[in-house]
Design an enzyme around this catalytic site. Structure first.
Site, short mmCIF file in Angstrom:
data_model
loop_
_atom_site.label_atom_id
_atom_site.label_comp_id
_atom_site.label_asym_id
_atom_site.label_seq_id
_atom_site.Cartn_x
_atom_site.Cartn_y
_atom_site.Cartn_z
N ARG A 15 1.00 -1.21 -0.07
CA ARG A 15 0.17 0.06 -0.40
C ARG A 15 0.94 1.08 -0.32
O ARG A 15 2.01 1.44 0.14
CB ARG A 15 -1.10 0.39 1.21
CG ARG A 15 -2.00 -1.31 1.14
CD ARG A 15 -2.48 -0.76 2.80
NE ARG A 15 -1.73 -1.78 3.35
CZ ARG A 15 -2.39 -1.67 5.28
NH1 ARG A 15 -3.58 -1.20 5.09
NH2 ARG A 15 -1.26 -2.54 5.39
N LYS A 73 2.03 2.37 7.10
CA LYS A 73 1.80 1.12 8.26
C LYS A 73 3.18 1.90 9.14
O LYS A 73 3.86 2.61 8.16
CB LYS A 73 3.36 -0.20 7.80
CG LYS A 73 1.66 -1.10 7.76
CD LYS A 73 0.25 -1.34 8.22
CE LYS A 73 1.02 -2.15 9.32
NZ LYS A 73 -0.45 -2.18 10.68
N TYR A 92 -1.32 4.81 11.08
CA TYR A 92 -1.22 3.42 11.04
C TYR A 92 -0.34 3.18 12.87
O TYR A 92 1.10 2.61 12.69
CB TYR A 92 -1.91 1.65 10.63
CG TYR A 92 -2.95 2.04 9.69
CD1 TYR A 92 -4.18 2.06 10.77
CD2 TYR A 92 -3.39 1.90 8.80
CE1 TYR A 92 -5.38 2.57 10.37
CE2 TYR A 92 -4.47 1.95 8.27
CZ TYR A 92 -5.56 2.32 9.10
OH TYR A 92 -6.37 2.19 8.04
N HIS A 94 -0.18 1.29 16.07
CA HIS A 94 -1.09 0.41 17.26
C HIS A 94 0.09 -0.70 18.16
O HIS A 94 0.54 -1.52 18.35
CB HIS A 94 -0.91 -1.13 15.66
CG HIS A 94 -1.99 -1.52 15.32
ND1 HIS A 94 -3.50 -0.91 15.34
CD2 HIS A 94 -2.02 -1.46 13.51
CE1 HIS A 94 -4.19 -1.16 14.23
NE2 HIS A 94 -3.61 -0.80 13.15
N GLU A 116 -5.82 4.76 14.21
CA GLU A 116 -6.79 3.64 14.58
C GLU A 116 -7.26 4.25 15.86
O GLU A 116 -8.61 3.77 16.23
CB GLU A 116 -6.20 2.33 14.95
CG GLU A 116 -5.19 2.34 15.83
CD GLU A 116 -3.43 3.39 15.38
OE1 GLU A 116 -2.92 2.65 15.81
OE2 GLU A 116 -3.59 3.05 14.49
N ASP A 268 -3.44 -8.12 15.33
CA ASP A 268 -2.19 -6.13 15.01
C ASP A 268 -2.24 -5.47 16.47
O ASP A 268 -1.52 -4.52 16.77
CB ASP A 268 -2.60 -5.16 14.16
CG ASP A 268 -3.48 -4.41 13.36
OD1 ASP A 268 -4.61 -5.01 14.33
OD2 ASP A 268 -3.55 -4.34 12.69
#
Length: 367
Positions: A15, A73, A92, A94, A116, A268
């Protein structure tokens, strides 16, 4: 604002954080956009498309040198040296499942806003939703694939055929992931059982699906019963910003069918299955007690073109606000403020602090 879009370097991550159309919108708003050479290739987006959109092609170091960096990411260890005090990172993260990254971000004193944990007043997560939709739909597809005998599964066709019963799919969690997984499984003709702790959510899903799936309150005894009958278990449990609860224990695997499959989309965030561990698209599965485990932590990376466009659709309005106002955008937008996870060496996500025993402050108190 000078905005950098580096190429994703996490293994098998294809991506890219922004489509050419998104770049064009940022450029029209007066921002300078630096796109790393080849950043869009994995999603079928060419350098020429980005140049025509007004971007400047640069090296990785130059993209990371921008005031604001937009990614897909979380930064991995090789990217930690790029982190610095004057950087605004939008991606993101996480963090609750990644202590090394958490401490690297804190040590750098950068500002990190996590997709997120951006949260609307109704509790929904607008920047997590598109990838949860992709991952939920993929979970059923992936599970159906690994149920094939030559993939290590028990040789069950989820939809069955006339005269032969369909497979049984158990979905843990009735959120975006679970709803989309159930939708795909029903579409294939499987028997679907969905468990959630919210009775209101179960009522809603029963109405939406017209009673075609079985809804059960998520309790430990009910989970035991459900997984014992399952051919495929999809884990789709989320607690915003926190580690996922372990709902399927190692002991439960003993009652599961030989060759059944677990796809834990919440991996994740640490996973909702005790025996799950993060895997990659290159080596996605392993077997524990005869049960196939699929734990790819970036599932939407397997369908990068769909994922990139879906993600940009949702992140662009927030990226425009951050680019226009910087940190002031966090104070002006009540839904964007919860996205702040790290600022100037301070951790601002309570769930992450609880996971790693790190003191936290409220996002609103750092300004």
């Amino acid at each position: 604002m000078i905005i950098g879009i580096p190429k994703e370097i996490k293994p098998q991550e294809n991506r890219v954080a922004m489509t050419p159309g998104g770049v064009a919108s940022l450029v029209r708003a007066g921002h300078e956009v630096l796109v790393e050479d080849g950043a869009g290739a994995g999603s079928g987006l060419t350098n020429d498309e980005y140049v025509k959109a007004g971007a400047k092609l640069v090296t990785a170091a130059q993209a990371w040198g921008a005031k604001m960096v937009i990614k897909v990411k979380e930064p991995i260890a090789a990217e930690y040296p790029y982190l610095r005090p004057d950087l605004l990172l939008f991606t993101y993260l996480h963090l609750a499942a990644d202590e090394p990254q958490t401490r690297a971000l804190l040590a750098s004193k950068c500002t990190a806003v996590a997709y997120e944990t951006v949260q609307l007043p109704d509790g929904s997560l607008p920047l997590l939703t598109p990838m949860s939709e992709v991952a939920g739909r993929m979970a059923t597809q992936v599970g159906a694939h690994y149920l094939e005998k030559y993939q290590g599964g028990r040789g069950v066709l989820l939809g069955g055929v006339p005269g032969v019963a369909p497979g049984n799919v158990v979905v843990l969690g009735g959120g975006v992931v679970g709803t989309n997984a159930a939708k795909m499984a029903l579409g294939l003709g499987a028997n679907v059982t969905l468990l959630d702790v919210s009775h209101k959510r179960l009522q809603y899903l029963d109405d939406v699906f017209g009673g075609r799936l079985t809804t059960i309150t998520s309790t430990e005894p009910n989970i035991w019963d459900a997984v014992a009958k399952a051919d495929l278990v999809v884990g789709g449990v989320l607690i915003v910003g926190a580690k996922a609860p372990k709902l399927v224990t190692r002991e439960m695997l003993k009652v599961m069918k030989e060759g059944s499959v677990i796809v834990d989309v919440s991996v994740d965030q640490g996973g909702c299955v005790e025996t799950i561990k993060a895997t990659t698209h290159k080596d996605p599965t392993y077997v524990v007690d005869g049960v196939v485990h699929y734990g790819v932590a970036n599932m939407p990376g397997a369908v990068p073109r769909t994922s990139t466009f879906a993600l940009t659709n949702q992140t662009l309005p927030y990226a425009m606000k951050l680019a226009a106002k910087g940190l002031d955008a966090l104070q002006d937008d009540a839904s964007l403020l919860p996205g702040l996870n790290v600022h100037n060496g301070l951790l601002t996500c309570k769930a992450v602090g609880e996971a790693f025993n790190i003191a936290t402050v409220a996002p609103a108190d750092v300004f």
